[in-house]
Design a protein around this motif. Structure first.
Motif, PDB file in Angstrom:
ATOM      1  N   LEU A 123       1.345  10.696   8.640  1.00  0.00           N
ATOM      2  CA  LEU A 123       1.426   9.565   7.731  1.00  0.00           C
ATOM      3  C   LEU A 123       0.155   9.505   6.907  1.00  0.00           C
ATOM      4  O   LEU A 123      -0.946   9.703   7.442  1.00  0.00           O
ATOM      5  N   VAL A 124       0.286   9.237   5.623  1.00  0.00           N
ATOM      6  CA  VAL A 124      -0.874   9.076   4.752  1.00  0.00           C
ATOM      7  C   VAL A 124      -0.787   7.708   4.093  1.00  0.00           C
ATOM      8  O   VAL A 124       0.149   7.430   3.342  1.00  0.00           O
ATOM      9  N   PHE A 125      -1.767   6.850   4.391  1.00  0.00           N
ATOM     10  CA  PHE A 125      -1.839   5.521   3.806  1.00  0.00           C
ATOM     11  C   PHE A 125      -2.991   5.479   2.808  1.00  0.00           C
ATOM     12  O   PHE A 125      -4.092   5.923   3.117  1.00  0.00           O
ATOM     13  N   GLY A 126      -2.746   4.930   1.627  1.00  0.00           N
ATOM     14  CA  GLY A 126      -3.837   4.779   0.684  1.00  0.00           C
ATOM     15  C   GLY A 126      -3.384   4.831  -0.756  1.00  0.00           C
ATOM     16  O   GLY A 126      -2.293   5.320  -1.075  1.00  0.00           O
ATOM     17  N   GLN A 127      -4.241   4.325  -1.639  1.00  0.00           N
ATOM     18  CA  GLN A 127      -3.906   4.310  -3.065  1.00  0.00           C
ATOM     19  C   GLN A 127      -3.761   5.719  -3.631  1.00  0.00           C
ATOM     20  O   GLN A 127      -3.064   5.913  -4.636  1.00  0.00           O
ATOM     21  N   VAL A 128      -4.375   6.712  -2.997  1.00  0.00           N
ATOM     22  CA  VAL A 128      -4.256   8.081  -3.509  1.00  0.00           C
ATOM     23  C   VAL A 128      -2.821   8.587  -3.436  1.00  0.00           C
ATOM     24  O   VAL A 128      -2.442   9.502  -4.173  1.00  0.00           O
ATOM     25  N   VAL A 129      -2.018   7.995  -2.558  1.00  0.00           N
ATOM     26  CA  VAL A 129      -0.613   8.410  -2.451  1.00  0.00           C
ATOM     27  C   VAL A 129       0.140   8.087  -3.735  1.00  0.00           C
ATOM     28  O   VAL A 129       1.159   8.709  -4.058  1.00  0.00           O
ATOM     29  N   LEU A 146       0.843  -1.199   0.000  1.00  0.00           N
ATOM     30  CA  LEU A 146       0.000   0.000   0.000  1.00  0.00           C
ATOM     31  C   LEU A 146       0.881   1.252   0.000  1.00  0.00           C
ATOM     32  O   LEU A 146       1.805   1.368   0.799  1.00  0.00           O
ATOM     33  N   PRO A 147       0.618   2.215  -0.882  1.00  0.00           N
ATOM     34  CA  PRO A 147       1.419   3.449  -0.900  1.00  0.00           C
ATOM     35  C   PRO A 147       1.296   4.242   0.407  1.00  0.00           C
ATOM     36  O   PRO A 147       0.222   4.291   1.014  1.00  0.00           O
ATOM     37  N   VAL A 148       2.402   4.846   0.807  1.00  0.00           N
ATOM     38  CA  VAL A 148       2.458   5.643   2.040  1.00  0.00           C
ATOM     39  C   VAL A 148       3.273   6.903   1.802  1.00  0.00           C
ATOM     40  O   VAL A 148       4.320   6.849   1.146  1.00  0.00           O
ATOM     41  N   ALA A 149       2.806   8.006   2.354  1.00  0.00           N
ATOM     42  CA  ALA A 149       3.594   9.246   2.369  1.00  0.00           C
ATOM     43  C   ALA A 149       3.797   9.675   3.811  1.00  0.00           C
ATOM     44  O   ALA A 149       2.896   9.553   4.636  1.00  0.00           O
ATOM     45  N   VAL A 150       4.987  10.144   4.113  1.00  0.00           N
ATOM     46  CA  VAL A 150       5.289  10.687   5.436  1.00  0.00           C
ATOM     47  C   VAL A 150       5.756  12.121   5.236  1.00  0.00           C
ATOM     48  O   VAL A 150       6.709  12.370   4.488  1.00  0.00           O
ATOM     49  N   ILE A 151       5.074  13.057   5.901  1.00  0.00           N
ATOM     50  CA  ILE A 151       5.348  14.476   5.691  1.00  0.00           C
ATOM     51  C   ILE A 151       5.696  15.122   7.031  1.00  0.00           C
ATOM     52  O   ILE A 151       4.870  15.183   7.938  1.00  0.00           O
ATOM     53  N   GLU A 152       6.926  15.564   7.135  1.00  0.00           N
ATOM     54  CA  GLU A 152       7.419  16.211   8.357  1.00  0.00           C
ATOM     55  C   GLU A 152       7.360  17.725   8.189  1.00  0.00           C
ATOM     56  O   GLU A 152       7.709  18.259   7.139  1.00  0.00           O
ATOM     57  N   ASN A 153       6.890  18.419   9.231  1.00  0.00           N
ATOM     58  CA  ASN A 153       6.807  19.884   9.210  1.00  0.00           C
ATOM     59  C   ASN A 153       6.095  20.392   7.954  1.00  0.00           C
ATOM     60  O   ASN A 153       6.563  21.299   7.259  1.00  0.00           O
ATOM     61  N   GLY A 154       4.957  19.793   7.669  1.00  0.00           N
ATOM     62  CA  GLY A 154       4.216  20.124   6.460  1.00  0.00           C
ATOM     63  C   GLY A 154       3.903  21.596   6.302  1.00  0.00           C
ATOM     64  O   GLY A 154       3.522  22.266   7.261  1.00  0.00           O
ATOM     65  N   SER A 158       5.811  24.075   6.011  1.00  0.00           N
ATOM     66  CA  SER A 158       6.824  24.996   6.531  1.00  0.00           C
ATOM     67  C   SER A 158       8.081  24.952   5.665  1.00  0.00           C
ATOM     68  O   SER A 158       8.222  24.120   4.771  1.00  0.00           O
ATOM     69  N   THR A 159       9.011  25.843   5.961  1.00  0.00           N
ATOM     70  CA  THR A 159      10.277  25.856   5.220  1.00  0.00           C
ATOM     71  C   THR A 159      11.151  24.654   5.565  1.00  0.00           C
ATOM     72  O   THR A 159      12.126  24.380   4.874  1.00  0.00           O
ATOM     73  N   GLN A 160      10.811  23.927   6.653  1.00  0.00           N
ATOM     74  CA  GLN A 160      11.555  22.741   7.056  1.00  0.00           C
ATOM     75  C   GLN A 160      10.854  21.451   6.608  1.00  0.00           C
ATOM     76  O   GLN A 160      11.158  20.364   7.094  1.00  0.00           O
ATOM     77  N   GLU A 161       9.948  21.566   5.660  1.00  0.00           N
ATOM     78  CA  GLU A 161       9.185  20.399   5.224  1.00  0.00           C
ATOM     79  C   GLU A 161      10.105  19.317   4.649  1.00  0.00           C
ATOM     80  O   GLU A 161      11.060  19.601   3.935  1.00  0.00           O
ATOM     81  N   ASN A 162       9.786  18.088   4.994  1.00  0.00           N
ATOM     82  CA  ASN A 162      10.547  16.937   4.516  1.00  0.00           C
ATOM     83  C   ASN A 162       9.551  15.831   4.178  1.00  0.00           C
ATOM     84  O   ASN A 162       8.669  15.532   4.986  1.00  0.00           O
ATOM     85  N   VAL A 163       9.680  15.222   3.012  1.00  0.00           N
ATOM     86  CA  VAL A 163       8.689  14.255   2.533  1.00  0.00           C
ATOM     87  C   VAL A 163       9.377  12.986   2.046  1.00  0.00           C
ATOM     88  O   VAL A 163      10.391  13.043   1.345  1.00  0.00           O
ATOM     89  N   VAL A 164       8.820  11.841   2.422  1.00  0.00           N
ATOM     90  CA  VAL A 164       9.236  10.573   1.836  1.00  0.00           C
ATOM     91  C   VAL A 164       7.983   9.829   1.388  1.00  0.00           C
ATOM     92  O   VAL A 164       6.948   9.897   2.048  1.00  0.00           O
ATOM     93  N   VAL A 165       8.103   9.125   0.265  1.00  0.00           N
ATOM     94  CA  VAL A 165       6.969   8.385  -0.297  1.00  0.00           C
ATOM     95  C   VAL A 165       7.435   6.979  -0.622  1.00  0.00           C
ATOM     96  O   VAL A 165       8.499   6.779  -1.216  1.00  0.00           O
ATOM     97  N   GLY A 166       6.649   6.004  -0.219  1.00  0.00           N
ATOM     98  CA  GLY A 166       7.006   4.617  -0.499  1.00  0.00           C
ATOM     99  C   GLY A 166       5.813   3.712  -0.332  1.00  0.00           C
ATOM    100  O   GLY A 166       4.684   4.094  -0.650  1.00  0.00           O
ATOM    101  N   VAL A 167       6.064   2.522   0.192  1.00  0.00           N
ATOM    102  CA  VAL A 167       4.998   1.565   0.478  1.00  0.00           C
ATOM    103  C   VAL A 167       5.160   1.088   1.916  1.00  0.00           C
ATOM    104  O   VAL A 167       6.199   1.322   2.557  1.00  0.00           O
ATOM    105  N   VAL A 168       4.136   0.418   2.410  1.00  0.00           N
ATOM    106  CA  VAL A 168       4.138  -0.029   3.800  1.00  0.00           C
ATOM    107  C   VAL A 168       5.388  -0.844   4.125  1.00  0.00           C
ATOM    108  O   VAL A 168       6.006  -0.675   5.185  1.00  0.00           O
ATOM    109  N   GLU A 169       5.773  -1.726   3.209  1.00  0.00           N
ATOM    110  CA  GLU A 169       6.891  -2.637   3.461  1.00  0.00           C
ATOM    111  C   GLU A 169       8.208  -1.906   3.717  1.00  0.00           C
ATOM    112  O   GLU A 169       9.022  -2.330   4.551  1.00  0.00           O
ATOM    113  N   THR A 170       8.426  -0.779   3.053  1.00  0.00           N
ATOM    114  CA  THR A 170       9.737  -0.114   3.105  1.00  0.00           C
ATOM    115  C   THR A 170       9.721   1.252   3.771  1.00  0.00           C
ATOM    116  O   THR A 170      10.780   1.875   3.899  1.00  0.00           O
ATOM    117  N   ILE A 171       8.566   1.740   4.185  1.00  0.00           N
ATOM    118  CA  ILE A 171       8.490   3.141   4.630  1.00  0.00           C
ATOM    119  C   ILE A 171       9.310   3.384   5.897  1.00  0.00           C
ATOM    120  O   ILE A 171       9.887   4.463   6.074  1.00  0.00           O
TER     121      ILE A 171
END
Length: 265
Positions: free
Chosen positions: A238-244, A200-208, A210-223
């Motif tokens: 954390l955002v879980f779902g096919q929309v990612v 399942l696709p996953v996105a992780v968004i830190e400090n969304g 803001s100027t310190q925003e950090n984003v990683v996108v992957g799947v449940v297995e490797t996130i």
């Protein structure tokens, strides 16, 4: 006989809960700006961008009452007491809260205590990070056949445990936004794996936003590995779902392998 009269200034207590949005100060609503401009006191949280304090008058008292996951310096009881005391003694108190005051922010509790003192209250909603931050990353909550609904779940409840709601949400095909969950990523991904959703696709968004925003996108297995590799820490959602899979950083090869596995079964 002439009596000397001392004119006393009448204090009219008032409390306004203002949602500050996810981090970018430009995302504060116009109504929130107007409230800050009339504040005698501003009580603001840890995740509030302090640039917003510039909207308050120079003479206004600005008090930090933030608390993060490991910090209990300002308990909710203390914040409630400060809010009431300042309102009764100074007048208009703006309670500036990150995101939206009624999305995992205990806004109702603060309004309830204020009204128990017969203090007039106003609520000014803010952009919740749960919706605004994924949106800024071009991740919709619902889209075509990918998702017809969404959940917003806390990763850690009041008891410090994973919310039971997350176990139910993981069984659905909905988009699932998990707040305050990055520290429990191993346990959370285990819930999705148990439902057969390792791809399942996953996105992780830190400090969304803001100027310190950090984003990683992957799947449940490797996130979890990606979070460690990119040094993602709280505050992050954390955002879980096919929309990612619509995110520009998502690798379509994950979808390919997922489809192959489904066809094998």
């Amino acid at each position: 006989m002439i009596l000397n009269q001392i004119e006393k200034q009448t204090v009219e207590p008032q409390i306004t809960l203002v949602g500050a949005g996810p981090g970018d100060p430009d995302l504060l609503t116009l109504k929130g700006v107007k409230a800050l401009k009339t504040a005698a006191v501003v009580l603001y949280d840890a995740l509030v961008n302090e640039a917003l304090l510039n909207f308050a008058p120079d003479h206004a008292i600005k008090i930090y009452v933030g608390k993060r996951s490991d910090d209990e310096t300002f308990s909710q009881e203390l914040v409630n007491k400060l809010m009431i005391d300042y309102a009764l003694n100074y007048g208009h108190v703006v309670r500036l809260k990150s995101g939206d005051p009624f999305v995992f922010a205990r806004g109702y509790e603060e309004i309830d205590i204020a009204e128990s003192y017969s203090i007039p209250t106003t609520i000014i909603p803010g952009i919740s990070s749960a919706l605004g931050v994924p949106g800024l990353q071009k991740i919709p909550m619902v889209y075509s056949k990918l998702s017809e609904s969404f959940w917003v779940v806390t990763g850690t409840n009041a008891a410090g445990e994973i919310s039971p709601d997350l176990y139910v949400a993981a069984k659905s095909n909905a988009t699932i936004v998990v707040l305050m969950g990055v520290e429990k990523i191993a346990a959370i991904t285990a819930i999705f794996k148990a439902e057969g959703k390792a791809d399942l696709p996953v996105a992780v968004i830190e400090n969304g936003s803001s100027t310190q925003e950090n984003v990683v996108v992957g799947v449940v297995e490797t996130i979890e590995e990606l979070i460690v590799e990119k040094n993602i820490t709280s505050p992050a959602l954390l955002v879980f779902g096919q929309v990612v899979s619509l995110h520009p950083q998502f690798n379509p090869i994950h979808q390919f392998y997922s489809i192959l596995q489904q066809e094998e079964y």
